[in-house]
Every structure is written in C-alpha cells, then in structure tokens.
Design an enzyme around this catalytic site. Structure first.
Site, mmCIF file in Angstrom:
data_model
loop_
_atom_site.group_PDB
_atom_site.id
_atom_site.type_symbol
_atom_site.label_atom_id
_atom_site.label_comp_id
_atom_site.label_asym_id
_atom_site.label_seq_id
_atom_site.Cartn_x
_atom_site.Cartn_y
_atom_site.Cartn_z
ATOM 1 N N LYS B 58 1.245 -13.752 2.498
ATOM 2 C CA LYS B 58 1.021 -13.261 3.858
ATOM 3 C C LYS B 58 -0.254 -13.798 4.495
ATOM 4 O O LYS B 58 -0.366 -13.865 5.720
ATOM 5 C CB LYS B 58 0.971 -11.728 3.853
ATOM 6 C CG LYS B 58 2.301 -11.059 3.533
ATOM 7 C CD LYS B 58 3.202 -11.021 4.751
ATOM 8 C CE LYS B 58 4.414 -10.124 4.521
ATOM 9 N NZ LYS B 58 5.307 -10.109 5.698
ATOM 10 N N SER B 308 6.349 -14.262 -4.502
ATOM 11 C CA SER B 308 5.661 -14.087 -3.222
ATOM 12 C C SER B 308 4.376 -13.278 -3.262
ATOM 13 O O SER B 308 3.555 -13.404 -2.351
ATOM 14 C CB SER B 308 6.626 -13.503 -2.197
ATOM 15 O OG SER B 308 7.170 -12.293 -2.664
#
Lengths: 322, 322
Positions: B58, B308
């Site tokens: 992110k 991720s």
C-alpha cells in the site's frame, strides 16, 4: 595447536566453497528496515540465512563438506550429532548428493527440526544423556558402521562453507564498518571472519553469544578455551559446550570482539524481527540483532547482521510474542 | 463509464510511478522455496511486499498519489478511510512528504495496524457503524476541514503505484507464465494487470479472493459490479464491499481469471509461509499462495505470487499456527 596448520589458506577454501555451492545453496536476500536505521542512526543490513535451504546457514557447510568426500567414503555414508540445524542441513545435502546420512539427536529437540531432518531422509538416532556424550556416541556408531563423522562446526570444510554467507554479503554491499555474527561452536563466526578480514580488513567482526552460554565469550577474553556444562538458553542452536580446536584459534586471530546478550534481549529481537521486519527468526538467529538493539556495542555506519536461521516452532514463537 | 477514460494511458502512469518511488519505496525481494517447487513441479517466485515500507504494498500507491498533489493541496492535508494497511501507508507517505494525514478507521481494527498508523503521525478518527458509512464520514470530514480524500484503491495514482510491484517482478524475472494476485478493492490487481499485460502479454493474470468476500469474483464472472454486505474473513485487508469504478473495468479488461479460496486454505497458506519459507505474512497477503496450494487453478511453469503484506498481530498468528 592443530588449528594453526593451514589457517592462511582458509580464505581460499571459502572461495572454493562458494564455487561448490553455486546453484546449490541459495544466495540469500539482504533485508533493510527504515525503522531500524532511524532508531540506530545507522545503515543496517540483515543477511537472512533463515531463507537458506533447510532454514539456516548450516546447509552451506554441510553441502561443502560432503562435496569433498571421495566416492568410496560417500558410498559408506556419513553421521553427525546435532541439536537441529546441522542435522537437517546434512540430511538434505546427503539427499542431493546421494549420500546416506545418520543424525544423532537428543530426545528433547524442537519438533520442527526433528521432523524436517526425517523428512529429508536421514536416519535419526536419539539419546537421553547429557550433551557431552553425543559426540562419543556418534563416533562409536561411525566406527561400528564405517560411517564418516561430519561434526557440526569443528571441520575445515564446514567452516569454509559457513564463510560463504559473509562472502556474499561483502560482494553485494562492498564496505561494511562492522559485522555481527551469532556464535555457538564458532563455525559461522570463524568462517565469516576469515572471509571478511581478507576482503575488507577494516571491517570489525563481532561475535555474539547468549549470556547463559558464554563459553566463547570467556574463551575469547581469557585467551584460553573455556567450557560450559549445561547452557540454559532459549537460543537452542548456541548451546555447544565450547569452541573447537579449529574454530577457537581462527576466532582469536580474526575476530575483533565478543559480546553477550541476555535472554530478554534475545526475545525482544525475535519479536522485533517478527513485527517490524516480518521475518520468522529462531532465537539463535536473532542474537546478533539483540546485541545491536540492546546497545551491547557502540557501532555506527554500515552494519551487517547475520540472521542465521528461522527454524522455530509455533509454540516457542507464541511464548515469545506473548 | 468513468474508468474507460484513460485506460490506455495507465501503463505510462505505472512507469511514472516507478520513477516517483525510486529510493522511496523498497525494491522488495523475491523469495523461492525448493519445497514449493518440488510440491508443485513448477518454479514459484514470491514477491514479498511484506518487506515493503509499512509492511504492505500500500505504501506504493499512497506515496505516488501524495506526490502528485499540488503544493496548495498538500498544505491543507489529506484524509482516507482504511481498515489498516492503506492508512499506515498514507501516514508514512504524508510524514515523508510533509503532508498532514487523517485516517478514518473502524473502532475494531488490528492493534498492530492502528498503533503503526498513529506512530507514523496520522490523526485517527474512529467510528462504530458498518463499513458502508466510513467513506461518507471521511468525505464529510474532508469537506469540513478542506482535506483531500485519497481513497484506498479507486484512484488512478493509487492504482498506478500498486502496479509497480509487478513491474519490478517482471523486470527481475523476465517471462512468467502466470501471476497470482490478492484482490480486495482491486487496486493491486488492476495496477499489476496493467503492468504485466503491457510487458508480457502471454502471462496470465489471476485474481484471488476469499470465498467469504467474493464480490469481485462474482463481478468478474457476471460482468456486472457485485457487492457484498458484511464480508467475514480472516483476510481483513480483503473486505471492501465491491470493486471500484476504476478498478472494475481495468480488471475486466486485463485480468484472465478470478478464483476464490476458503478460510482453511488461507490459514494453511499463512502456516506454510511461516514454517517453510520463514515469512511473516498476514492472511490477506497469503491468498494468492492459498489458491496455488489448494489447487484452485491449473498452473505450470514459472509462477509469480504477490505476497501483499505482513501486518499480522501475535494473537492472530497464534490462532493460525495452532
């Protein structure tokens, strides 16, 4: 002293080991952490042998040692004694090279380490007694069965193999001001020290031991080989009773300092590695970072840390993360 | 449809994002596992965004988006809503760029994620109600305070930033046969798909979602945007109620398939990553590997997996490791 023999040629052996390990051992990644750098006002590089095959640096030495054996000796098989990581490493190296392996292990050993050793195809022999008997037990079985004993650290080709992790680190990063290395029997420390002192002499080499298993620390500072009878530390890979006949003189010659860390500092380092750097590291693998986080040494600049292994079970990790 | 506007230029945006992120975001390591390769008879590459700054991919999108803001908008500050990782990422990006950040978070959120977001200097606004209100709450605060809303995924510069992870992976590895990518709101999936389909068109792009949060799976296969009201999954980063106006058409255009995984498969993948590859990965970060281990797809050859993120607390990890 036996070890004086050939010390000068050890660096060549590390170089040869690197060639032997090419395509066999993994070139492990170097991880950085902004948080760590800010906290210490330095550049810290974590050489992550937790990502090595079998989960620790031990694969380097084991594979290198087995690769040097003659066809005849290979055919008869090898044996070792190990509280865990060296046993796994030897088992996999044996499987890859088609050499039968036997591992003498204490009955009480990390579930993860024992299961992995068996999965790699080694025969396990367990024993109940104190640590000082396992070496002679392994030697007796070796004699009976015609096996060759590959000890966990006090062996030239094992030491040379372990030195390749630091060699890779220096090749990737160039100059470092200091390199911190966990010390159990001294295989990783002595091999690394040989590699680094030849490639970058000003780089300080510091060995790190648990306070509760401080035989190498005492040996280093007294200049005489010290033993510890029953090391009680969470760092189960760092419990050997003493340095070896080869590792001790190499450490005296090439290592700049030895420091110790407390159990609480080891636990804090494992936690830090989990939460901050997202690395699964076993307590033995975290002692070098523990020395840094615990401010056991005054260091600046570019700091290398050998994170030596990641074989920790869920139960132990849970106790640590608390 | 809004998103049709400019889709063709998205790859250029990903490229620009890569330049913006140079020296700011980390080029994360790619980890391999012999065990995984043997088990699947393939070559598997884990692109570990768990090692990205703030512990997830992110940061890429957040930093890229903030970098594009005008000086005037920067001075007034930004706001977002996030169940965790995007909030942390925006907070750090804001700190690095000197932009004040506000994060709207549900009261019940991972302790690790909340503490980290505050530590990076963001102001936290919590709310009690259901998820569908947080977006409007963030918009209301933005209007009142003159802040700019940077949503967690449905934003061109956020998507472009997320695409840089796959871009790096392709640059490092060259051809891949397939790339598996977690899907929540679709920012990572759509950005990655854009990058890969321009660089290596034959590479199949497969999005992976929890069964319990399967809105994107249903949207993809029906061709119409589907919602889910209350996603109950351990993968807390993958709970957005639907894809966005930008991410949905990008996914329809560039993604080859979507599959789902069960909660048990997610847990098994986190365990596998802990024990076998020594990676601390949060449940959301493990869904792509879960699809592979759970044989949800027929794949061969060179397989990329986007891991991720790694922001998982000790309590959750303990439940998973059992």
């Amino acid at each position: 002293m036996m070890a004086a023999h050939g010390i000068e040629h050890m660096f060549e052996e590390v170089h040869r080991a690197r060639d032997t390990l090419r395509g066999k051992a993994r070139v492990t990644p170097v991880i950085q952490s902004s948080n760590l750098d800010e906290q210490l006002n330095a550049s810290v590089f974590l050489k992550c042998e937790s990502f090595q095959r079998t989960g620790s640096f031990k694969f380097r030495g084991a594979f290198n040692a087995l690769s040097r054996l003659s066809p005849d000796i290979r055919k008869r098989g090898v044996i070792t004694y190990s509280s865990g990581n060296h046993g796994q490493a030897l088992a996999l190296a044996g499987r890859l090279l088609g050499i039968a392996t036997t591992v003498v292990m204490p009955e009480v050993v990390s579930v993860v380490k024992r299961a992995a050793t068996q999965a790699y195809g080694a025969e396990i022999v367990t024993f109940k007694a104190e640590e000082d008997e396992r070496e002679s037990l392994a030697q007796r079985i070796a004699d009976e069965r015609g096996l060759t004993l590959i000890p966990p650290f006090d062996h030239r080709q094992v030491i040379a193999g372990q030195g390749t992790a630091a060699l890779e680190l220096m090749e990737e990063l160039g100059l470092l001001d200091v390199l911190l290395i966990p010390c159990g029997g001294g295989g990783l420390l002595s091999g690394s020290a040989v590699a680094v002192k030849h490639m970058c002499p000003p780089c300080r080499i510091i060995g790190v031991e648990p306070e509760q298993a401080d035989d190498a620390y005492r040996s280093f500072h007294s200049g005489r080989l010290q033993r510890i009878e029953q090391a009680q530390t969470i760092a189960d890979g760092l419990r050997p009773q003493s340095l070896g006949e080869l590792t001790f003189p190499l450490i005296m010659k090439y290592v700049d300092d030895m420091v110790t860390v407390s159990e609480a500092e080891i636990v804090a380092a494992v936690r830090y590695l989990f939460y901050r750097t997202k690395l699964v590291v076993e307590p033995s693998g975290a002692v070098a970072l523990a020395a840094l986080l615990g401010r056991r040494i005054e260091v600046n600049g570019r700091i290398g840390i050998l994170v030596s292994g990641g074989n920790v079970d869920g139960e132990t990790m849970h106790r640590i993360l608390g």
